[in-house]
Design a protein around this motif. Structure first.
Motif, mmCIF file in Angstrom:
data_model
loop_
_atom_site.group_PDB
_atom_site.id
_atom_site.type_symbol
_atom_site.label_atom_id
_atom_site.label_comp_id
_atom_site.label_asym_id
_atom_site.label_seq_id
_atom_site.Cartn_x
_atom_site.Cartn_y
_atom_site.Cartn_z
ATOM 1 N N UNK A 240 0.743 -1.621 -0.005
ATOM 2 C CA UNK A 240 -0.195 -0.042 -0.211
ATOM 3 C C UNK A 240 0.695 1.139 0.148
ATOM 4 N N UNK B 98 3.839 1.483 -1.649
ATOM 5 C CA UNK B 98 4.151 1.986 -3.211
ATOM 6 C C UNK B 98 3.596 2.118 -4.167
ATOM 7 N N UNK B 99 1.754 2.079 -3.363
ATOM 8 C CA UNK B 99 1.172 2.976 -4.663
ATOM 9 C C UNK B 99 0.608 3.846 -3.492
ATOM 10 N N UNK B 100 0.552 4.673 -2.362
ATOM 11 C CA UNK B 100 0.506 5.004 -2.357
ATOM 12 C C UNK B 100 1.797 6.704 -2.385
ATOM 13 N N UNK B 101 2.983 5.843 -2.757
ATOM 14 C CA UNK B 101 3.764 6.864 -3.363
ATOM 15 C C UNK B 101 4.188 7.145 -5.169
ATOM 16 N N UNK B 102 3.030 6.128 -5.333
ATOM 17 C CA UNK B 102 3.124 5.734 -6.710
ATOM 18 C C UNK B 102 2.052 7.621 -7.411
ATOM 19 N N UNK B 103 1.221 7.617 -6.512
ATOM 20 C CA UNK B 103 0.162 8.245 -6.185
ATOM 21 C C UNK B 103 0.399 9.924 -6.104
ATOM 22 N N UNK B 104 1.731 9.962 -6.224
ATOM 23 C CA UNK B 104 2.288 11.387 -5.394
ATOM 24 C C UNK B 104 2.449 11.800 -3.973
ATOM 25 N N UNK B 105 2.183 10.827 -3.190
ATOM 26 C CA UNK B 105 2.495 10.638 -1.655
ATOM 27 C C UNK B 105 4.295 10.646 -1.181
ATOM 28 N N UNK B 106 4.351 11.541 -0.894
ATOM 29 C CA UNK B 106 5.522 11.504 0.371
ATOM 30 C C UNK B 106 5.357 10.565 1.101
ATOM 31 N N UNK C 243 3.870 11.404 4.387
ATOM 32 C CA UNK C 243 2.211 10.879 3.711
ATOM 33 C C UNK C 243 1.791 9.976 4.323
ATOM 34 N N UNK C 244 2.178 9.121 2.880
ATOM 35 C CA UNK C 244 1.753 7.348 3.510
ATOM 36 C C UNK C 244 1.552 6.940 4.422
ATOM 37 N N UNK D 183 10.576 2.529 -8.382
ATOM 38 C CA UNK D 183 10.242 1.658 -6.602
ATOM 39 C C UNK D 183 11.410 0.544 -6.301
ATOM 40 N N UNK E 22 9.635 8.413 -6.205
ATOM 41 C CA UNK E 22 8.653 7.827 -7.264
ATOM 42 C C UNK E 22 7.643 8.536 -6.706
ATOM 43 N N UNK E 23 7.328 9.462 -5.857
ATOM 44 C CA UNK E 23 6.316 10.367 -6.036
ATOM 45 C C UNK E 23 6.588 11.343 -6.602
ATOM 46 N N UNK F 90 3.627 9.544 -12.873
ATOM 47 C CA UNK F 90 3.615 7.910 -13.237
ATOM 48 C C UNK F 90 2.350 7.953 -12.789
ATOM 49 N N UNK G 58 -0.774 -2.238 -10.470
ATOM 50 C CA UNK G 58 -0.109 -3.248 -9.921
ATOM 51 C C UNK G 58 -1.307 -4.491 -10.456
ATOM 52 N N UNK H 42 -6.593 1.153 -1.309
ATOM 53 C CA UNK H 42 -6.451 1.757 -0.022
ATOM 54 C C UNK H 42 -8.070 1.096 1.207
ATOM 55 N N UNK I 203 -7.439 10.776 -3.529
ATOM 56 C CA UNK I 203 -6.248 10.493 -3.305
ATOM 57 C C UNK I 203 -4.796 10.890 -3.739
ATOM 58 N N UNK I 204 -4.964 10.671 -5.110
ATOM 59 C CA UNK I 204 -3.912 11.049 -5.812
ATOM 60 C C UNK I 204 -4.688 12.759 -6.732
ATOM 61 N N UNK J 278 -7.672 5.564 -9.920
ATOM 62 C CA UNK J 278 -6.457 6.125 -9.138
ATOM 63 C C UNK J 278 -5.717 6.317 -9.509
ATOM 64 N N UNK K 77 -3.964 10.681 -10.879
ATOM 65 C CA UNK K 77 -2.934 11.797 -10.454
ATOM 66 C C UNK K 77 -2.082 12.358 -11.387
#
Lengths: 228, 365
Positions: free
Chosen positions: A123, A125-133, A136-137, B49, B75-76, B80, B84, B90, B101-102, B147, B151
């Motif tokens: 989860x 990795x998913x948050x980071x990939x959505x731009x979260x630091x 924040x994640x 990643x 990554x953030x 991109x 997955x 979440x 979220x994004x 999702x 972003x």
């Protein structure tokens, strides 16, 4: 109610205050430790895990003995503290908090570590990939998902501190209103053959501990997070 | 055209990924190969990643990673979206919360899609107030795609997004992924070991094996290359041709397709005239004759062709692949014996008899 009137409730309030402060501070310190343990690949992980778990197996007197030496006016921490504040750590409430924190550390770190490990990396990795630091994640994803771990950690840390005896006796002594906590008060009553007072305090602790644990298990089952 | 430049060397105890690639930032680029070939690792490196010890990744003019200069964008900070294998929604947020979220983290002026647009394309309007655990696997994966899109990524990375779904769910979701390319124009890098998904989606194909790039090019170039046999299974080898439906023959139950090299007959397709169809002509379904068929053949599709190239002749193997030009590339597999008997050489005129035409849109494992 003449019976309850004969009881000195000061140790009860002192114990609650000690347990509350300990659980609160431990949550702040234990969370980063648990986080690190849950996600690190460092070779030091096993060492730190073993150190955190030590209070589970050591006799409280051993822990208390070393703490007394470390916190005493001649000890490394104690001397520093005296230099900073002018007062001694041993036989003080602050010393008691430090001792309780060590004593209850595994009860806070282990549930949190387990909860973070259950969350895992995915989860995040998913948050980071959505731009979260990373922060924040942690705040918006890992922590809500680990909510049960937080509840268990706080309550177990609190409840375990309520019942501590050996460490407190070694480090805090038995100063009424300062370091004389519930378990020591009970011991004193028994020593003085005041069984009635010992009964009341023991029963209170027993019931309170049961209620706290019952609440934890109930809350844990009902928290609205489904991790699967 | 902007490209994604990648030079990587990542070593693991059992495995080394060493690639040098320039991927087009347009259409769907498929990373294809057997398990353990490094597809997912490559995708994770692009996302940031995984961190390669030696590597440069450049997105257009933007440097994402250059270990020589100690540049590594987390990554953030890379624009991109990542889908997955598992949805990874979440669990503590509703579908709406997951989608936002994004989305809310991107300034309104920097967004390249709107919330409603994505909800429409993925058809998830009825799911918005539900919790992830109340959704089916296919619905969860659609939300996960949404999702990632919200972003506002400049590049969408998809790691076998359909692998956890059954055939019916795959069929449901594939058209949505096609629409991302055609409607939103977001370039996609798509990892898959399913040739069927790739035939339906990809414009560019990268074939990986043991951590190396062994083939790269347009989908048809790679699948119809006379020297691809060692990397592509025989059941996948063959040209991919974009066609348009020209007419229906209801009497015989046939549909006529037009493509740059002529016409093809296929069994009746319930699609309107003018609709586009991508077809896959397996090399083993193409046979060659050197003189125009003067007698009647039961083979409907016989095309005028020129031999362009002859694949490597392997004495240990009875077959050889012939690359033909029929106005577009076509590949035929014949025996070495026939190669000698027909005396084929580049430039020669032949006739290709096509025994079967597979329609990419209908293929689902």
């Amino acid at each position: 109610m003449s019976l309850l009137a004969t009881i000195d409730w000061t140790p009860v309030w002192l114990t609650l205050r000690l347990a509350g402060v300990t659980a609160g501070v431990l949550l702040l310190i234990g969370t980063p430790i648990a986080w690190w343990l849950a996600y690190t690949t460092s070779a030091w992980k096993t060492v730190v895990e073993a150190v955190v778990a030590l209070p589970l197996v050591l006799p409280p007197t051993v822990l208390g003995f070393y703490l007394l030496i470390a916190l005493g006016p001649e000890g490394p921490i104690g001397r520093l503290w005296v230099g900073l504040t002018g007062s001694s750590l041993a036989f003080s409430f602050t010393g008691l908090v430090i001792a309780s924190m060590l004593y209850s550390l595994p009860f806070v770190v282990q549930p949190l570590q387990g909860a973070f490990e259950a969350v895992g990396r995915k989860p995040l990795e998913a948050a980071w990939s959505l731009g979260a630091s990373k922060l924040k994640a942690f705040v918006t994803v890992a922590s809500p998902m680990a909510l049960r771990g937080y509840v268990s950690a706080v309550v177990l840390g609190f409840a375990h501190t309520l019942g501590e005896f050996g460490v407190v006796l070694m480090v805090g002594g038995n100063i009424p209103g300062v370091t004389k906590v519930l378990s020591i008060a009970i011991y004193d009553h028994v020593e003085a053959l005041e069984y009635t007072q010992a009964h009341v305090l023991s029963a209170s602790l027993l019931i309170a501990s049961f209620l706290i644990l019952a609440v934890v298990y109930t809350v844990n089952r009902r928290l609205p997070v489904h991790v699967s | 055209m902007k490209t994604l430049g990648i030079q990587l060397d990542v070593r693991y105890p059992q495995f080394r990924l060493a690639v040098e690639l320039d991927l087009p930032l347009q259409g769907v680029t498929a990373l294809f190969g057997p398990s353990g070939s490094g597809k997912t690792t490559l995708l994770r490196c692009i996302a940031g990643l995984e961190r390669a010890s030696t590597g440069v990744i450049r997105f257009g003019e933007t440097l994402w990673q250059d270990e020589a200069q100690r540049v590594f964008l987390p990554v953030s900070k890379r624009a991109i979206g990542y889908v997955f294998q598992e949805p990874r929604l979440f669990p503590h947020l509703s579908v709406r919360g997951n989608l936002r979220y994004g989305y809310t983290a991107v300034a309104a002026s920097a967004r390249n899609v709107t919330f409603d647009q994505v909800v429409d394309i993925l058809d998830i309007h009825d799911l918005l107030d539900r919790r992830p655990h109340q959704l089916s696997g296919g619905e969860q994966q659609r939300v996960a795609i949404g999702r990632a899109l919200l972003r506002s990524p400049d590049l969408l990375l998809m790691d076998e997004p359909l692998s956890s779904l059954d055939a019916a769910r795959k069929r449901d979701i594939l058209p949505f992924i096609q629409r991302l390319d055609t409607d939103l124009h977001i370039p996609i890098v798509y990892v898959s070991h399913s040739i069927q998904e790739i035939l339906q989606l990809a414009s560019t194909l990268v074939v990986l094996q043991n951590g190396r790039v062994v083939r790269m090019g347009s989908l048809s170039d790679v699948l119809a290359h006379p020297d691809s046999r060692q990397f592509i299974e025989e059941s996948h080898l063959g040209a991919v041709i974009e066609t348009t439906i020209e007419a229906h023959d209801r009497e015989f139950g046939l549909t006529q397709l037009a493509f740059p090299g002529g016409k093809l007959f296929v069994p009746y397709q319930a699609r309107p005239v003018g609709a586009r169809l991508r077809v896959h002509i397996l090399a083993r379904d193409v046979s060659l004759v050197t003189s125009p068929p003067t007698f009647h053949s039961s083979v409907l599709n016989i095309l005028d062709a020129t031999v362009k190239a002859i694949g490597p002749v392997d004495p240990a193997h009875p077959f050889v692949d012939i690359r033909l030009d029929i106005g577009c590339p076509l590949l035929a597999t014949i025996t070495r014996k026939s190669l000698v008997a027909l005396g084929l050489a580049p430039g020669q005129r032949v006739f290709a008899q096509i025994k079967a035409v597979a329609l990419c849109q209908d293929i689902v494992e």
